[in-house]
Design a protein around this motif. Structure first.
Motif, mmCIF file in Angstrom:
data_model
loop_
_atom_site.group_PDB
_atom_site.id
_atom_site.type_symbol
_atom_site.label_atom_id
_atom_site.label_comp_id
_atom_site.label_asym_id
_atom_site.label_seq_id
_atom_site.Cartn_x
_atom_site.Cartn_y
_atom_site.Cartn_z
ATOM 1 N N ALA A 1 0.819 -1.210 0.000
ATOM 2 C CA ALA A 1 0.000 0.000 0.000
ATOM 3 C C ALA A 1 0.851 1.258 0.000
ATOM 4 O O ALA A 1 0.428 2.296 -0.509
ATOM 5 C CB ALA A 1 -0.927 0.010 1.213
ATOM 6 N N ARG A 2 2.049 1.174 0.580
ATOM 7 C CA ARG A 2 2.915 2.358 0.647
ATOM 8 C C ARG A 2 4.055 2.216 -0.371
ATOM 9 O O ARG A 2 4.076 1.327 -1.211
ATOM 10 C CB ARG A 2 3.479 2.506 2.066
ATOM 11 N N ASP A 3 5.020 3.114 -0.207
ATOM 12 C CA ASP A 3 6.169 3.091 -1.110
ATOM 13 C C ASP A 3 7.206 2.095 -0.642
ATOM 14 O O ASP A 3 7.877 1.452 -1.453
ATOM 15 C CB ASP A 3 6.789 4.493 -1.197
ATOM 16 N N GLU A 4 7.381 1.959 0.682
ATOM 17 C CA GLU A 4 8.391 1.084 1.250
ATOM 18 C C GLU A 4 7.767 0.205 2.321
ATOM 19 O O GLU A 4 6.704 0.527 2.873
ATOM 20 C CB GLU A 4 9.554 1.890 1.851
ATOM 21 N N VAL A 5 8.460 -0.891 2.634
ATOM 22 C CA VAL A 5 7.998 -1.806 3.673
ATOM 23 C C VAL A 5 8.423 -1.263 5.037
ATOM 24 O O VAL A 5 9.605 -0.955 5.231
ATOM 25 C CB VAL A 5 8.589 -3.216 3.458
ATOM 26 N N GLN B 1 -0.332 9.885 -7.603
ATOM 27 C CA GLN B 1 0.312 9.691 -8.905
ATOM 28 C C GLN B 1 1.826 9.561 -8.757
ATOM 29 O O GLN B 1 2.467 8.758 -9.447
ATOM 30 C CB GLN B 1 -0.030 10.862 -9.848
ATOM 31 N N LEU B 2 2.396 10.352 -7.849
ATOM 32 C CA LEU B 2 3.838 10.251 -7.614
ATOM 33 C C LEU B 2 4.195 8.891 -7.024
ATOM 34 O O LEU B 2 5.231 8.294 -7.383
ATOM 35 C CB LEU B 2 4.293 11.379 -6.683
ATOM 36 N N LEU B 3 3.336 8.365 -6.129
ATOM 37 C CA LEU B 3 3.575 7.044 -5.559
ATOM 38 C C LEU B 3 3.512 5.967 -6.641
ATOM 39 O O LEU B 3 4.349 5.046 -6.684
ATOM 40 C CB LEU B 3 2.543 6.767 -4.463
ATOM 41 N N ARG B 4 2.535 6.071 -7.539
ATOM 42 C CA ARG B 4 2.437 5.103 -8.627
ATOM 43 C C ARG B 4 3.632 5.207 -9.570
ATOM 44 O O ARG B 4 4.125 4.195 -10.087
ATOM 45 C CB ARG B 4 1.139 5.317 -9.399
ATOM 46 N N LEU B 5 4.095 6.438 -9.784
ATOM 47 C CA LEU B 5 5.290 6.598 -10.616
ATOM 48 C C LEU B 5 6.497 5.908 -9.983
ATOM 49 O O LEU B 5 7.275 5.235 -10.665
ATOM 50 C CB LEU B 5 5.592 8.090 -10.814
ATOM 51 N N ARG B 6 6.653 6.085 -8.673
ATOM 52 C CA ARG B 6 7.775 5.437 -7.991
ATOM 53 C C ARG B 6 7.670 3.920 -8.091
ATOM 54 O O ARG B 6 8.668 3.217 -8.316
ATOM 55 C CB ARG B 6 7.805 5.858 -6.522
ATOM 56 N N GLN B 7 6.448 3.425 -7.948
ATOM 57 C CA GLN B 7 6.268 1.982 -8.036
ATOM 58 C C GLN B 7 6.541 1.466 -9.447
ATOM 59 O O GLN B 7 7.121 0.391 -9.630
ATOM 60 C CB GLN B 7 4.854 1.613 -7.587
ATOM 61 N N VAL C 1 8.579 2.815 -11.656
ATOM 62 C CA VAL C 1 10.029 2.864 -11.868
ATOM 63 C C VAL C 1 10.706 1.724 -11.117
ATOM 64 O O VAL C 1 11.643 1.082 -11.629
ATOM 65 C CB VAL C 1 10.588 4.235 -11.434
ATOM 66 N N ASP C 2 10.234 1.457 -9.885
ATOM 67 C CA ASP C 2 10.790 0.339 -9.126
ATOM 68 C C ASP C 2 10.525 -0.988 -9.819
ATOM 69 O O ASP C 2 11.382 -1.885 -9.835
ATOM 70 C CB ASP C 2 10.212 0.321 -7.710
ATOM 71 N N ASP C 3 9.319 -1.138 -10.379
ATOM 72 C CA ASP C 3 9.002 -2.372 -11.100
ATOM 73 C C ASP C 3 9.909 -2.543 -12.315
ATOM 74 O O ASP C 3 10.407 -3.642 -12.593
ATOM 75 C CB ASP C 3 7.537 -2.359 -11.542
ATOM 76 N N LEU C 4 10.099 -1.453 -13.060
ATOM 77 C CA LEU C 4 10.968 -1.514 -14.237
ATOM 78 C C LEU C 4 12.390 -1.871 -13.827
ATOM 79 O O LEU C 4 13.032 -2.742 -14.429
ATOM 80 C CB LEU C 4 10.937 -0.169 -14.965
ATOM 81 N N ASN C 5 12.872 -1.209 -12.773
ATOM 82 C CA ASN C 5 14.219 -1.503 -12.295
ATOM 83 C C ASN C 5 14.300 -2.917 -11.744
ATOM 84 O O ASN C 5 15.294 -3.631 -11.954
ATOM 85 C CB ASN C 5 14.594 -0.477 -11.209
ATOM 86 N N GLY C 6 13.255 -3.352 -11.038
ATOM 87 C CA GLY C 6 13.259 -4.693 -10.465
ATOM 88 C C GLY C 6 13.220 -5.789 -11.510
ATOM 89 O O GLY C 6 13.829 -6.855 -11.327
ATOM 90 N N ARG C 7 12.515 -5.561 -12.624
ATOM 91 C CA ARG C 7 12.477 -6.580 -13.674
ATOM 92 C C ARG C 7 13.858 -6.781 -14.287
ATOM 93 O O ARG C 7 14.264 -7.908 -14.569
ATOM 94 C CB ARG C 7 11.450 -6.190 -14.739
ATOM 95 N N PHE C 8 14.574 -5.678 -14.497
ATOM 96 C CA PHE C 8 15.929 -5.818 -15.023
ATOM 97 C C PHE C 8 16.840 -6.501 -14.004
ATOM 98 O O PHE C 8 17.667 -7.349 -14.368
ATOM 99 C CB PHE C 8 16.501 -4.440 -15.375
ATOM 100 N N ALA C 9 16.685 -6.131 -12.723
ATOM 101 C CA ALA C 9 17.524 -6.758 -11.690
ATOM 102 C C ALA C 9 17.239 -8.252 -11.593
ATOM 103 O O ALA C 9 18.167 -9.063 -11.464
ATOM 104 C CB ALA C 9 17.292 -6.065 -10.343
ATOM 105 N N ASP C 10 15.956 -8.639 -11.659
ATOM 106 C CA ASP C 10 15.614 -10.064 -11.602
ATOM 107 C C ASP C 10 16.160 -10.813 -12.814
ATOM 108 O O ASP C 10 16.635 -11.951 -12.697
ATOM 109 C CB ASP C 10 14.100 -10.238 -11.536
ATOM 110 N N ALA C 11 16.081 -10.191 -13.991
ATOM 111 C CA ALA C 11 16.592 -10.853 -15.197
ATOM 112 C C ALA C 11 18.104 -11.050 -15.118
ATOM 113 O O ALA C 11 18.628 -12.108 -15.487
ATOM 114 C CB ALA C 11 16.223 -10.032 -16.433
ATOM 115 N N ILE C 12 18.809 -10.034 -14.623
ATOM 116 C CA ILE C 12 20.260 -10.160 -14.504
ATOM 117 C C ILE C 12 20.617 -11.206 -13.458
ATOM 118 O O ILE C 12 21.553 -12.001 -13.641
ATOM 119 C CB ILE C 12 20.867 -8.788 -14.160
ATOM 120 N N ASP C 13 19.872 -11.227 -12.347
ATOM 121 C CA ASP C 13 20.111 -12.243 -11.319
ATOM 122 C C ASP C 13 19.850 -13.642 -11.868
ATOM 123 O O ASP C 13 20.577 -14.599 -11.560
ATOM 124 C CB ASP C 13 19.219 -11.959 -10.116
ATOM 125 N N SER C 14 18.834 -13.776 -12.709
ATOM 126 C CA SER C 14 18.558 -15.070 -13.338
ATOM 127 C C SER C 14 19.695 -15.486 -14.260
ATOM 128 O O SER C 14 20.069 -16.673 -14.321
ATOM 129 C CB SER C 14 17.245 -14.990 -14.116
#
Length: 412
Positions: free
Chosen positions: A36-40, A123-129, A131-144
Motif C-alpha cells: 500500500a505504501r512506497d516502502e515496507v 500519482q507520484l507514488l504510482r510513478l515510484r512503483q 520505476v521500481d518495477d521496471l528496475n526490479g524486472r531488469f535486476a531479476d533478469a540479470i540475477d537469473s
C-alpha cells in the motif's frame, strides 16, 4: 539427470517453496503495508526476519541509502490476487511501461496544476512503483542470468546442450540491452521539465540504476563469451577423441608406428627441423685411445712447410676518407655558387640553374640541401648580407608538408 537426482531436486524445491510461502504468511501484515505504501515498514520486522525475506527475494533493496521494497514479482502476485487492475501488469514490455510512465507524468502535472495535492501524491507514488518495477524486472533478469551462468550449465550433461543454453542466455542479454536502449533520457528530461521530484526519480536515480544494469549485463556477456569459447574448445577435443575412437573400432589391429625410428616422418608430426648428431673423440675411454692413435698416424704429412704470407696493405683509401673528400668537394662547389651571386652584382640566381650550367655531378636534392645548410651555417652578420628565397608548394590538399622545388639566392 537420474531418477534419484530428479526426486532430490523436487524435494528441495518443495521444501524451499514451503519456507517461502510460510514467510509470506508470517509477515503478511508488513508485506501488505509495503504494497500500500512506497516502502515496507521495518518497525515490525527483526533483523533475522528481514535478512530471510531479502534472501528469499520477497523483498529487495534498490540501493544502500534507500528503504526496503517489495520485489516486483511479489507485488504482481498480490495485485493478481486482489484483482487490483491499477497495479496489475498484463505485459511486462519496456515500451509499454514507458508509455504508462508518460501517462502518469501527465496525470501528475494535471493534479499539480489543479491543486489536488492528494491525487498528486498518489500519482507520484504510482510513478515510484512503476520505476521500481521496471528496475526490479531488469535486476531479476540479470540475477537469473547469473544463476544460469553459475549453476544451470552444470545440470546439462551434453556439451551441445550447454552451447545451446549459452546461446539462449546471450540472446536474452541482447533483448535486455535492446529494452534498456528504449529508455531515452533526453525525452525524460523534456517530460519532467523543472519538477524536482520527477527529475530526481526519472532522471538521476533511474540513470544511476540503469548504468549498474548495463555494467552487470556487459560482465555477464563477457563471462558467457569466455564460457562459449571454452565449450567450443572442449567440443573440438571431444570430436577429435570421438573420431579416434571410431577409427580404432573400425581398425582394431591398428598400432601406432614409432615415428622416432622412421626416415620419412609425416608433415603433421615432423614439426621441428632435423638435428645433426654431433660426434667427438672420447679420450677418457681407454679402449678408444689405441684406435685414435692409429688414425692420427695415418693422416698424410704435408709435402712442404707452408710459408707465412704477409697480409697486403690497403690499396684504396678508407671509406671515411672518400666520404670526407666528397663532402669537401660539395662544400667548395656551393661556396663557388655563393661567390657567383656576389660577382653577379647581387642578382637572384637559381641554385638548380647554376647546377645545370656548371654540369656539376650532384643530385638536385643533395645540392639544394647543401645550399640551404651553408646559408644556415653562416655567421649572423654574413647571413644578413644574403637573402634566400625558396620556391615551395604544399604536398597535398590534406597534407601540410611543404616541398622545396628550387632556391634563389641574392644579396640583401
Amino acid at each position: 539427470m537420474s531418477g534419484g537426482d530428479a526426486q532430490a531436486l523436487e524435494s528441495r524445491l518443495v521444501t524451499t517453496g514451503v519456507e517461502r510461502l510460510a514467510l509470506l504468511g508470517k509477515h503478511a501484515e508488513a508485506l501488505m503495508a509495503g504494497y500500500a505504501r512506497d516502502e515496507v515498514p521495518l518497525e515490525g520486522l527483526s533483523t533475522t526476519a528481514l535478512n530471510r525475506l531479502l534472501a528469499a527475494r520477497i523483498l529487495w533493496r534498490p540501493d544502500e541509502q534507500g528503504g526496503v521494497k517489495l520485489a516486483p514479482k511479489v507485488r504482481e502476485l498480490i495485485a493478481e490476487m486482489l484483482a487490483d487492475e491499477t497495479r496489475r501488469h498484463v505485459n511486462a514490455d519496456v515500451a509499454e511501461t514507458l508509455e504508462l510512465i508518460r501517462g502518469l507524468v501527465q496525470s501528475y502535472r494535471e493534479a499539480r496544476d489543479a491543486g489536488e495535492y492528494w491525487r498528486q501524491e498518489q500519482q507520484l507514488l504510482r510513478l515510484r512503483q512503476e520505476v521500481d518495477d521496471l528496475n526490479g524486472r531488469f535486476a531479476d533478469a540479470i540475477d537469473s542470468l547469473w544463476r544460469r551462468l553459475n549453476g544451470d550449465f552444470g545440470f546439462v550433461s551434453r556439451l551441445a546442450d550447454k552451447i545451446r543454453e549459452n546461446a539462449r542466455a546471450q540472446k536474452q542479454i541482447v533483448r535486455l540491452l535492446d529494452g534498456l536502449a528504449l529508455i531515452d533520457f533526453d525525452e525524460l528530461i523534456a517530460l519532467v521539465g523543472s519538477d524536482g521530484a520527477l527529475r530526481k526519480l526519472l532522471v538521476s536515480q533511474l540513470q544511476q540504476q540503469l548504468t549498474q544494469h548495463f555494467t552487470s549485463l556487459r560482465e555477464v556477456q563477457r563471462r558467457l563469451i569466455e564460457l562459449m569459447a571454452r565449450f567450443r574448445q572442449q567440443q573440438s577435443r571431444s570430436r577429435l577423441v570421438a573420431g579416434m575412437v571410431g577409427f580404432l573400432r573400425e581398425h582394431p589391429d591398428f598400432v601406432p608406428g614409432n615415428y622416432a625410428r622412421r626416415s620419412e616422418v609425416p608433415g603433421l608430426v615432423n614439426r621441428a627441423a632435423p638435428l645433426s648428431a654431433a660426434g667427438a673423440a672420447a679420450l677418457d675411454q681407454a679402449p678408444d685411445v689405441r684406435t685414435l692413435t692409429e688414425l692420427l698416424h695415418q693422416l698424410p704429412r704435408p709435402a712442404s712447410r707452408p710459408e707465412p704470407v704477409t697480409a697486403a696493405g690497403v690499396a684504396q683509401a678508407p671509406e671515411e676518407t672518400l666520404v670526407a673528400a666528397r663532402q669537401q668537394a660539395l662544400k667548395e662547389d656551393v661556396e663557388a655558387y655563393y661567390l657567383a651571386v656576389v660577382d653577379g652584382g647581387g642578382e637572384p640566381l637559381s641554385a638548380l640553374a647554376y647546377l645545370k650550367a656548371g654540369q656539376l655531378a650532384w643530385g638536385e636534392e643533395l645540392w639544394l640541401f647543401q645550399v640551404i645548410a651553408e646559408y644556415r651555417g653562416l655567421p649572423r652578420a654574413e647571413q644578413r648580407a644574403f637573402r634566400l628565397d625558396q620556391e615551395e608548394s604544399q604536398a597535398g590538399p590534406y597534407n601540410q608538408l611543404r616541398l622545396i622545388h628550387d632556391v634563389l639566392l641574392r644579396l640583401a
